[in-house]
Design an enzyme around this catalytic site. Sequence first.
Site, PDB file in Angstrom:
ATOM      1  N   GLU A  34      34.327  -0.748  11.015  1.00 49.64           N
ATOM      2  CA  GLU A  34      34.539   0.690  11.196  1.00 49.64           C
ATOM      3  C   GLU A  34      34.231   1.467   9.924  1.00 49.64           C
ATOM      4  O   GLU A  34      34.732   1.126   8.853  1.00 49.64           O
ATOM      5  CB  GLU A  34      35.997   0.939  11.621  1.00 49.64           C
ATOM      6  CG  GLU A  34      36.127   1.973  12.693  1.00 49.64           C
ATOM      7  CD  GLU A  34      35.351   1.616  13.959  1.00 49.64           C
ATOM      8  OE1 GLU A  34      34.253   2.182  14.149  1.00 49.64           O
ATOM      9  OE2 GLU A  34      35.814   0.784  14.736  1.00 49.64           O
ATOM     10  N   HIS A  35      33.411   2.497  10.068  1.00 52.32           N
ATOM     11  CA  HIS A  35      32.949   3.356   8.963  1.00 52.32           C
ATOM     12  C   HIS A  35      32.065   2.579   7.986  1.00 52.32           C
ATOM     13  O   HIS A  35      31.786   3.041   6.888  1.00 52.32           O
ATOM     14  CB  HIS A  35      34.124   4.021   8.230  1.00 52.32           C
ATOM     15  CG  HIS A  35      34.725   5.164   8.997  1.00 52.32           C
ATOM     16  ND1 HIS A  35      34.444   6.478   8.733  1.00 52.32           N
ATOM     17  CD2 HIS A  35      35.586   5.175  10.043  1.00 52.32           C
ATOM     18  CE1 HIS A  35      35.121   7.255   9.582  1.00 52.32           C
ATOM     19  NE2 HIS A  35      35.810   6.481  10.382  1.00 52.32           N
ATOM     20  N   THR A  36      31.619   1.404   8.397  1.00 54.13           N
ATOM     21  CA  THR A  36      30.715   0.617   7.547  1.00 54.13           C
ATOM     22  C   THR A  36      29.261   1.035   7.747  1.00 54.13           C
ATOM     23  O   THR A  36      28.429   0.791   6.875  1.00 54.13           O
ATOM     24  CB  THR A  36      30.845  -0.887   7.869  1.00 54.13           C
ATOM     25  OG1 THR A  36      30.839  -1.043   9.291  1.00 54.13           O
ATOM     26  CG2 THR A  36      32.138  -1.463   7.320  1.00 54.13           C
ATOM     27  N   ALA A 125      35.866  10.287  24.019  1.00 51.33           N
ATOM     28  CA  ALA A 125      36.704   9.098  23.834  1.00 51.33           C
ATOM     29  C   ALA A 125      36.174   8.211  22.716  1.00 51.33           C
ATOM     30  O   ALA A 125      36.744   7.175  22.411  1.00 51.33           O
ATOM     31  CB  ALA A 125      36.774   8.305  25.144  1.00 51.33           C
ATOM     32  N   LEU A 127      33.219   6.683  22.851  1.00 53.10           N
ATOM     33  CA  LEU A 127      32.464   5.571  23.453  1.00 53.10           C
ATOM     34  C   LEU A 127      30.968   5.887  23.520  1.00 53.10           C
ATOM     35  O   LEU A 127      30.213   5.235  24.220  1.00 53.10           O
ATOM     36  CB  LEU A 127      33.013   5.244  24.848  1.00 53.10           C
ATOM     37  CG  LEU A 127      34.494   4.835  24.860  1.00 53.10           C
ATOM     38  CD1 LEU A 127      34.960   4.570  26.286  1.00 53.10           C
ATOM     39  CD2 LEU A 127      34.743   3.609  23.993  1.00 53.10           C
ATOM     40  N   SER A 128      30.564   6.914  22.790  1.00 50.06           N
ATOM     41  CA  SER A 128      29.141   7.220  22.578  1.00 50.06           C
ATOM     42  C   SER A 128      28.410   7.720  23.808  1.00 50.06           C
ATOM     43  O   SER A 128      27.305   7.283  24.110  1.00 50.06           O
ATOM     44  CB  SER A 128      28.409   6.009  22.003  1.00 50.06           C
ATOM     45  OG  SER A 128      28.887   5.745  20.730  1.00 50.06           O
ATOM     46  N   SER A 129      29.017   8.671  24.491  1.00 52.08           N
ATOM     47  CA  SER A 129      28.302   9.290  25.618  1.00 52.08           C
ATOM     48  C   SER A 129      27.055  10.014  25.119  1.00 52.08           C
ATOM     49  O   SER A 129      26.022  10.003  25.789  1.00 52.08           O
ATOM     50  CB  SER A 129      29.225  10.255  26.370  1.00 52.08           C
ATOM     51  OG  SER A 129      29.742  11.239  25.502  1.00 52.08           O
ATOM     52  N   SER A 130      27.122  10.618  23.925  1.00 57.55           N
ATOM     53  CA  SER A 130      25.950  11.354  23.423  1.00 57.55           C
ATOM     54  C   SER A 130      24.814  10.402  23.066  1.00 57.55           C
ATOM     55  O   SER A 130      23.653  10.659  23.389  1.00 57.55           O
ATOM     56  CB  SER A 130      26.327  12.233  22.225  1.00 57.55           C
ATOM     57  OG  SER A 130      26.888  11.463  21.193  1.00 57.55           O
ATOM     58  N   ASP A 174      25.499   3.625  17.160  1.00 53.96           N
ATOM     59  CA  ASP A 174      25.708   3.997  18.560  1.00 53.96           C
ATOM     60  C   ASP A 174      24.412   3.953  19.363  1.00 53.96           C
ATOM     61  O   ASP A 174      24.365   3.444  20.482  1.00 53.96           O
ATOM     62  CB  ASP A 174      26.317   5.406  18.648  1.00 53.96           C
ATOM     63  CG  ASP A 174      27.627   5.509  17.895  1.00 53.96           C
ATOM     64  OD1 ASP A 174      28.161   4.459  17.496  1.00 53.96           O
ATOM     65  OD2 ASP A 174      28.116   6.632  17.694  1.00 53.96           O
TER      66      ASP A 174
END
Length: 382
Positions: A34-36, A125, A127-130, A174
């Site tokens: 995370e954030h890596t 959320a 979960l990378s909808s974009s 993503d």
Amino acid sequence: MSLKEKTQSLFANAFGYPATHTIQAPGRVNLIGEHTDYNDGFVLPCAIDYQTVISCAPRDDRKVRVMAADYENQLDEFSLDAPIVAHESYQWANYVRGVVKHLQLRNNNFGGVDMVISGNVPQGAGLSSSASLEVAVGTVLQQLYHLPLDGAQIALNGQEAENQFVGCNCGIMDQLISALGKKDHALLIDCRSLGTKAVSMPKGVAVVIINSNFKRTLVGSEYNTRREQCETGARFFQQPALRDVTIEEFNAVAHELDPIVAKRVRHILTENARTVEAASALEQGDLKRMGELMAESHASMRDDFEITVPQIDTLVEIVKAVIGDKGGVRMTGGGFGGCIVALIPEELVPAVQQAVAEQYEAKTGIKETFYVCKPSQGAGQC
């Protein structure tokens, strides 16, 4: 009705002829790392069986028509021969316009297209909808016009569109997992080289995502602050990114760093090491070790990177109490709300769901949303 049937039917009704192709691109969840990504490090996401679906057909002119089934069938129309600028009122349309505009800069050998878009990736959320929308649009043009672009290029194009056209800073993870995901696998991604390694998921293990439904407010400003703190840390070590700093180098001089920056740097360095080890643990089917690494990751995000909130910590504790050392659980995504991810033996999923239903709302006043996912295939025809 499936998303494929829905978009095909809408396409025929809206445009008066049948779609020639239907393309899907999945959302994703990050298992660890995370954030890596913006520190040139490692991440370990998997694509999930929630996706953006586009039914489409090429046109014999230079016009692009796009209908958004999930936004009351709003229609956007623009020309490939005029400068592509932001839509004044439809934010969804800017993801499409941005992808098309940046694709023109890469490979302009495509013409007009009609598209109908729908998706079931939960929005807001984390979960990378974009990203799934960006990759789906890029894949549509690549498939319809046989453009010589691979998944990584389609992903980079989507990231450029989001950063430069939509105006939202994001790493490459993503889009890359949406483009390159592999069924029943996670993907270890090196965010510097964009090299990927498929990591098989143990049989009989569910990927469970639980949305805290805590409304994220700080995510933009705090995300940018964390990036700046990481960049400050890299400058201190005279390195291009924290990827290039070893934990030994850090420990030797940690006391010289600003205490807050030191905590942020320690999270990134230890998280990178955990992510590489997690890929090995998963491959060997060692869920116990994977669970330990996920627990360490969560503690590091909570104490060193300081991006969790009490609601998220509560969710993690409820799940951990049920699964013990038989799986793993941690916050996933940018932080300050959003979701947790858990790897859970399938037979324990009902017990976890029951415990969360009984305890989370009672403790926080918020009702969670529970998703059981399968590691899924990346973008392509469906």
